[in-house]
Design an enzyme around this catalytic site. Structure first.
Site, short mmCIF file in Angstrom:
data_model
loop_
_atom_site.label_atom_id
_atom_site.label_comp_id
_atom_site.label_asym_id
_atom_site.label_seq_id
_atom_site.Cartn_x
_atom_site.Cartn_y
_atom_site.Cartn_z
N GLU A 195 1.04 -1.37 0.09
CA GLU A 195 -0.10 0.13 -0.07
C GLU A 195 0.65 1.20 0.01
OE1 GLU A 195 -3.78 0.76 0.21
OE2 GLU A 195 -3.73 -1.10 -0.78
N TYR A 248 -3.94 4.38 6.48
CA TYR A 248 -3.31 3.11 6.75
C TYR A 248 -1.87 3.26 6.17
CZ TYR A 248 -1.88 -1.57 5.87
OH TYR A 248 -1.29 -2.83 6.05
N ARG A 253 -8.51 -15.52 6.03
CA ARG A 253 -8.83 -13.85 6.04
C ARG A 253 -9.85 -13.41 6.60
NH1 ARG A 253 -5.61 -9.31 4.73
NH2 ARG A 253 -5.54 -8.79 2.71
P1 NAP Z 1 -5.26 -9.13 10.44
O1 NAP Z 1 -5.82 -10.19 10.15
O2 NAP Z 1 -6.25 -7.76 10.53
O3 NAP Z 1 -4.75 -8.93 11.93
C1 NAP Z 1 -4.35 -7.83 12.63
C2 NAP Z 1 -3.78 -8.24 14.22
O4 NAP Z 1 -3.52 -6.91 14.87
C3 NAP Z 1 -4.84 -8.99 14.88
O5 NAP Z 1 -4.46 -9.84 15.83
C4 NAP Z 1 -5.53 -7.99 15.69
O6 NAP Z 1 -6.07 -8.08 17.09
C5 NAP Z 1 -4.06 -7.10 15.78
N1 NAP Z 1 -4.12 -5.69 16.41
C6 NAP Z 1 -4.90 -4.67 15.94
N2 NAP Z 1 -4.90 -3.75 16.57
C7 NAP Z 1 -3.99 -3.87 17.82
C8 NAP Z 1 -3.84 -3.35 19.04
N3 NAP Z 1 -4.01 -2.02 19.36
N4 NAP Z 1 -2.75 -4.04 19.73
C9 NAP Z 1 -2.72 -5.07 19.55
N5 NAP Z 1 -3.15 -5.79 18.86
C10 NAP Z 1 -3.62 -5.31 17.55
O7 NAP Z 1 -4.05 -8.69 9.56
P2 NAP Z 1 -3.15 -9.64 8.71
O8 NAP Z 1 -3.60 -9.79 7.14
O9 NAP Z 1 -2.82 -10.94 9.34
O10 NAP Z 1 -1.90 -8.68 8.41
C11 NAP Z 1 -0.88 -8.82 9.44
C12 NAP Z 1 0.17 -7.38 9.31
O11 NAP Z 1 0.61 -7.42 7.86
C13 NAP Z 1 -0.68 -6.26 9.46
O12 NAP Z 1 0.41 -5.41 10.25
C14 NAP Z 1 -0.75 -5.69 7.97
O13 NAP Z 1 -1.17 -4.32 8.14
C15 NAP Z 1 0.24 -6.21 7.19
N6 NAP Z 1 -0.26 -6.81 5.85
C16 NAP Z 1 -0.89 -7.40 5.53
C17 NAP Z 1 -1.06 -7.81 4.33
C18 NAP Z 1 -2.01 -8.84 3.85
O14 NAP Z 1 -2.40 -8.86 2.38
N7 NAP Z 1 -2.66 -9.51 4.74
C19 NAP Z 1 -0.34 -7.24 3.28
C20 NAP Z 1 0.88 -6.36 3.72
C21 NAP Z 1 1.08 -5.95 5.15
P3 NAP Z 1 -7.53 -8.70 17.12
O15 NAP Z 1 -7.66 -10.10 16.67
O16 NAP Z 1 -7.71 -8.29 18.45
O17 NAP Z 1 -8.46 -7.79 16.34
O1 G4F Z 2 -9.35 -6.46 0.16
P1 G4F Z 2 -8.91 -5.22 0.26
O2 G4F Z 2 -9.90 -4.34 1.18
O3 G4F Z 2 -7.51 -5.02 0.60
P2 G4F Z 2 -6.45 -3.83 0.41
O4 G4F Z 2 -7.15 -2.35 0.50
O5 G4F Z 2 -5.64 -4.04 -0.64
O6 G4F Z 2 -5.43 -3.98 1.58
C1 G4F Z 2 -4.99 -5.24 1.96
O7 G4F Z 2 -3.69 -5.36 1.13
C2 G4F Z 2 -2.70 -4.51 1.67
C3 G4F Z 2 -1.45 -4.87 0.90
O8 G4F Z 2 -1.45 -4.12 -0.38
C4 G4F Z 2 -2.51 -4.54 3.12
F1 G4F Z 2 -1.35 -3.81 3.48
C5 G4F Z 2 -3.49 -4.26 3.79
O9 G4F Z 2 -3.46 -4.45 5.21
C6 G4F Z 2 -4.86 -5.26 3.53
O10 G4F Z 2 -4.52 -6.46 3.83
O11 G4F Z 2 -9.21 -4.29 -1.08
C7 G4F Z 2 -8.87 -4.67 -2.20
C8 G4F Z 2 -9.33 -3.77 -3.58
C9 G4F Z 2 -9.32 -2.34 -3.18
O12 G4F Z 2 -8.97 -1.67 -4.46
C10 G4F Z 2 -10.86 -2.12 -2.86
O13 G4F Z 2 -11.25 -0.77 -3.04
O14 G4F Z 2 -10.71 -4.39 -3.61
C11 G4F Z 2 -11.39 -3.22 -3.66
N1 G4F Z 2 -12.95 -3.50 -3.57
C12 G4F Z 2 -13.97 -3.51 -4.30
N2 G4F Z 2 -15.03 -3.91 -3.56
C13 G4F Z 2 -13.28 -3.59 -2.21
C14 G4F Z 2 -14.63 -4.09 -2.23
N3 G4F Z 2 -12.67 -3.83 -1.08
C15 G4F Z 2 -13.35 -4.46 0.06
N4 G4F Z 2 -12.67 -4.79 1.47
N5 G4F Z 2 -14.59 -4.68 -0.32
C16 G4F Z 2 -15.40 -4.41 -1.20
O15 G4F Z 2 -16.57 -4.59 -1.33
#
Ligand code: NAP
Ligand code: G4F
Length: 354
Positions: A131, A155, A190
């Site tokens: 992002e 974010y 997810r």
């Molecule tokens: P996620 O499923 O939303 O998990 C986020 C975790 O952070 C949860 O365990 C949540 O706890 C915890 N959390 C939120 N606020 C907190 C706080 N104030 N203090 C302590 N814990 C807190 O996210 P994810 O997909 O596993 O992603 C993991 C990390 O990678 C995140 O930092 C995300 O921004 C980053 N990231 C994700 C992606 C992706 O595509 N998945 C890509 C790039 C970077 P609760 O369970 O209590 O809510």
């Molecule tokens: O699945 P999204 O919400 O993921 P987004 O915004 O790409 O972010 C995720 O990936 C990031 C890495 O690039 C992480 F850092 C972040 O923590 C998170 O895991 O949305 C993906 C795309 C966006 O362009 C959004 O506008 O899907 C589009 N979209 C279209 N309709 C939607 C929807 N997104 C969501 N969540 N819900 C919809 O109905």
């Protein structure tokens, strides 16, 4: 504490990546500690569904509360910290920008400060993100470690602050702080608000006659989608390098939200045009239009590459959601909805004698 084992502390252990990483590190022989924040309903379903809830040690702490982080780090006394906790939903960062920056940016600074004072030799992984690139590359390009950052959301602004702090602490205090710049990665675990899981979950319901519409926002957005279990392995590899550094983790492919929708409906044997409605409610004030990552640096340095294709990813997610709804339909109770059965949790509480 088992002194024969390497210890690791994971923030965000209840999230998608935290749960997969905990499982991966347990299999590597680590003693795994995780911080959990206080919420009104326990959120252990991912740890339960991977069957590791009774194998990890949980400590109550919050990224916004420095004292609790300090206590968690001292109690677990880890060799490695993986900072995965975040307000991770980009859409919500527009509704709650201050909280998002507090957790995603300042939360990481709190960890850095505790580690700097407690034990500078702890290696730290920071969950950075694609992002950060925003719209800095047009629809033909590819993003790598040299591409400039142009955050499009609170974010991403919070994550950029954390990434800058990682570099500053690395240079100023000789600390081992590395960033994984991970592109989107998805899985059966997810969160339901992210677009991939929202799609596979709704298509499964439509297939079973439990729903008949799927409301989405921007169908033209393009993402580089990988599979979360492949990606958590890269986090560990990043911390095993000789020097701290930053690495892009991606698949080198991009697909639109529309393509994801088409594939999920194709698997269900349905025509997506009959069910999908675009809805302004799910459009963001400022969306990232295009992401496609080049993972060559990670591949050249430590041999990482994605193992799961786009079609395999959609299939895994759709089939698991179909299976869950089918079992739900059949009245079976399982980890996904049985979140209130914490079982035999190892929780480290504050000690009276401190
Ligand atoms: P996620 O499923 O939303 O998990 C986020 C975790 O952070 C949860 O365990 C949540 O706890 C915890 N959390 C939120 N606020 C907190 C706080 N104030 N203090 C302590 N814990 C807190 O996210 P994810 O997909 O596993 O992603 C993991 C990390 O990678 C995140 O930092 C995300 O921004 C980053 N990231 C994700 C992606 C992706 O595509 N998945 C890509 C790039 C970077 P609760 O369970 O209590 O809510
Ligand atoms: O699945 P999204 O919400 O993921 P987004 O915004 O790409 O972010 C995720 O990936 C990031 C890495 O690039 C992480 F850092 C972040 O923590 C998170 O895991 O949305 C993906 C795309 C966006 O362009 C959004 O506008 O899907 C589009 N979209 C279209 N309709 C939607 C929807 N997104 C969501 N969540 N819900 C919809 O109905």
């Amino acid at each position: 504490m088992d002194l024969n084992k390497k210890r690791v502390l994971i923030t965000g252990i209840t999230g998608q990546d935290g749960a997969y990483l905990a499982k991966f590190l347990l299999e590597k022989g680590y003693e795994v500690y995780g911080i959990v924040r206080r919420i009104s309903t326990p959120n252990y379903w991912r740890l339960q569904s991977l069957d590791i809830l009774d194998k990890v040690i949980l400590i109550s702490a919050d990224l916004t509360d420095m004292a609790s982080l300090s206590e968690a780090i001292q109690k677990s006394n880890p060799e490695e910290i993986y900072n995965l906790a975040a307000q991770s939903f980009v859409g919500s960062s527009f509704d709650q920008p201050l909280n998002t920056i507090d957790v995603n940016g300042l939360g990481f600074l709190r960890i850095l400060e505790v580690v700097r004072n407690f034990n500078k030799s702890i290696r730290i992984y920071q969950a950075s993100t694609s992002e950060l690139f925003g719209d800095s590359v047009s629809s033909e390009g590819i993003q790598d470690e040299k591409t400039s950052f142009k955050p499009n959301s609170p974010y991403a602004a919070g994550k950029l602050l954390a990434m800058d702090l990682a570099r500053i602490y690395r240079e100023s205090y000789d600390m081992f702080v590395s960033n994984g710049i991970l592109f989107n990665h998805e899985s059966e675990l997810r969160g339901l608000e992210f677009v991939t899981r929202k799609i596979t979950n709704e298509v499964a319901k439509i297939k079973l006659g439990l729903s008949n519409e799927l409301h989405l926002g921007n169908l033209d957005a393009k993402r580089d989608w990988g599979y979360a279990p492949d990606y958590v392995e890269s986090m560990w590899m990043i911390l095993q390098q000789d020097k701290p550094d930053d690495f892009v983790i991606a698949t080198n492919e991009t697909h639109s939200v529309r393509e994801f929708v088409e594939e999920a409906f194709r698997l269900a044997g349905l025509d997506w045009r009959e069910y999908v409605k675009t809805n302004e409610q799910f459009k963001r004030p400022y969306d990232v239009r295009y992401l496609k990552g080049d993972y060559s640096k990670a591949n050249n340095k430590f041999g990482w590459k994605p193992k799961t294709t786009f079609k395999e990813l959609v299939k895994k997610m759709f089939e698991e959601d179909l299976n869950r709804w089918q079992r739900h339909f059949d009245g079976e109770v399982f980890a996904w909805d049985a979140i209130n059965h914490p079982g035999n949790i190892k929780f480290l509480y504050k000690s009276k004698n401190k």
